[in-house]
Write a protein that holds these residues in place. Structure first.
Motif, PDB file in Angstrom:
ATOM      1  N   GLU A   1       3.369  41.676 -27.468  1.00 50.00           N
ATOM      2  CA  GLU A   1       2.961  41.434 -28.634  1.00 50.00           C
ATOM      3  C   GLU A   1       2.277  40.041 -28.805  1.00 50.00           C
ATOM      4  O   GLU A   1       1.711  39.904 -29.792  1.00 50.00           O
TER       5      GLU A   1
ATOM      6  N   LYS B   1       8.505  43.075 -24.237  1.00 54.05           N
ATOM      7  CA  LYS B   1       8.006  43.616 -25.648  1.00 54.05           C
ATOM      8  C   LYS B   1       7.596  42.235 -26.288  1.00 54.05           C
ATOM      9  O   LYS B   1       6.140  42.451 -26.927  1.00 54.05           O
TER      10      LYS B   1
ATOM     11  N   SER C   1      -1.938  39.974 -25.647  1.00 54.71           N
ATOM     12  CA  SER C   1      -0.957  40.705 -25.082  1.00 54.71           C
ATOM     13  C   SER C   1      -1.002  40.563 -23.553  1.00 54.71           C
ATOM     14  O   SER C   1      -2.060  40.447 -22.845  1.00 54.71           O
TER      15      SER C   1
END
Length: 239
Positions: free
Chosen positions: A149, A145, A161
């Motif tokens: 991000e 994650k 990203s």
């Protein structure tokens, strides 16, 4: 083009060495000795240096499986360079497209095509670069994650990203990472930012170009016409 430029481009020597060879009568064009460096020669003509034929090549494209221990540079006073691994190259103006760290292995494109190189490396093009890595520390979904991000690696902006795929998670984790940038030590710094350390790193692909796994570290080959055409199409280069 001038004969001396033709020969310099093809690695027959430095400019002064080439001129000296011409003046000594060591160069022939279509079987005739030429004594003037400014003599105009066409790329398709047969040129020989001391009886050895030289074929003019305007652009060269090589895929190298870069081994650890050599640097991605044209010259270096202390370390072996990636260009030294290409003994059969013709052009003397070749350069690596982007840099892999000294201890990083894998795919490296070497060419003298500045336009293609610029487009492949341009941040605006968002060309994917995929790496395989061995990581000290357990890589988790939280890391996946965080990579997606963007991470603070000490630059003005967060990283773009990135895709982090966990192949095996444990004390030593196996992962695959795809980024669209090429910041200095980027992947190592990204893992440092989440409390992990890169133990091994290998580039698998750059855009549509994928490492030929039959190439052992230090081996290379010409790009195929299909590989080159696909790569050019991907970044918008004609021809």
């Amino acid at each position: 083009m001038r004969l001396d430029k033709y020969l310099c481009d093809m690695g027959a020597g430095t400019h002064s060495q080439v001129k000296q060879k011409i003046r000594k009568g060591l160069i022939t064009v279509e079987g005739e000795t030429v004594l003037r460096p400014e003599y105009q020669v066409e790329p398709e003509q047969k040129v020989c240096v001391e009886g050895e034929p030289f074929t003019y090549t305007e652009m060269e494209y090589y895929m190298l499986n870069k081994p650890a221990g050599c640097v991605s540079a044209r010259t270096d006073e202390h370390c072996r360079t990636v260009l030294e691994l290409l003994p059969k190259k013709k052009r003397k103006d070749l350069f690596p497209v982007g840099r892999l760290d000294k201890d990083t292995e894998g795919l490296l494109l070497i060419t003298n095509d500045g336009k293609l190189a610029h487009l492949l490396l341009s941040p605006k093009r968002h060309v994917d670069k995929t790496y395989e890595a061995r990581i000290q520390g357990q890589v988790t979904r939280e890391h996946v994650k965080a990579f997606q991000e963007g991470l603070d690696i000490g630059e003005e902006r967060l990283t773009l990203s990135a895709v982090l795929e966990i192949l095996n998670s444990g004390e030593i984790s196996q992962v695959r990472v795809t980024i669209q940038e090429g910041k200095f030590h980027q992947i190592k710094r990204m893992f440092q930012a989440v409390g992990c350390e890169v133990l091994y790193l290998k580039r698998l692909s750059m855009g549509s170009l994928t490492l030929d796994e039959s190439l052992k570290p230090g081996e290379y080959r010409f790009l195929t016409e299909a590989e080159l055409a696909k790569l050019k199409l991907e970044v918008g280069v004609e021809g």
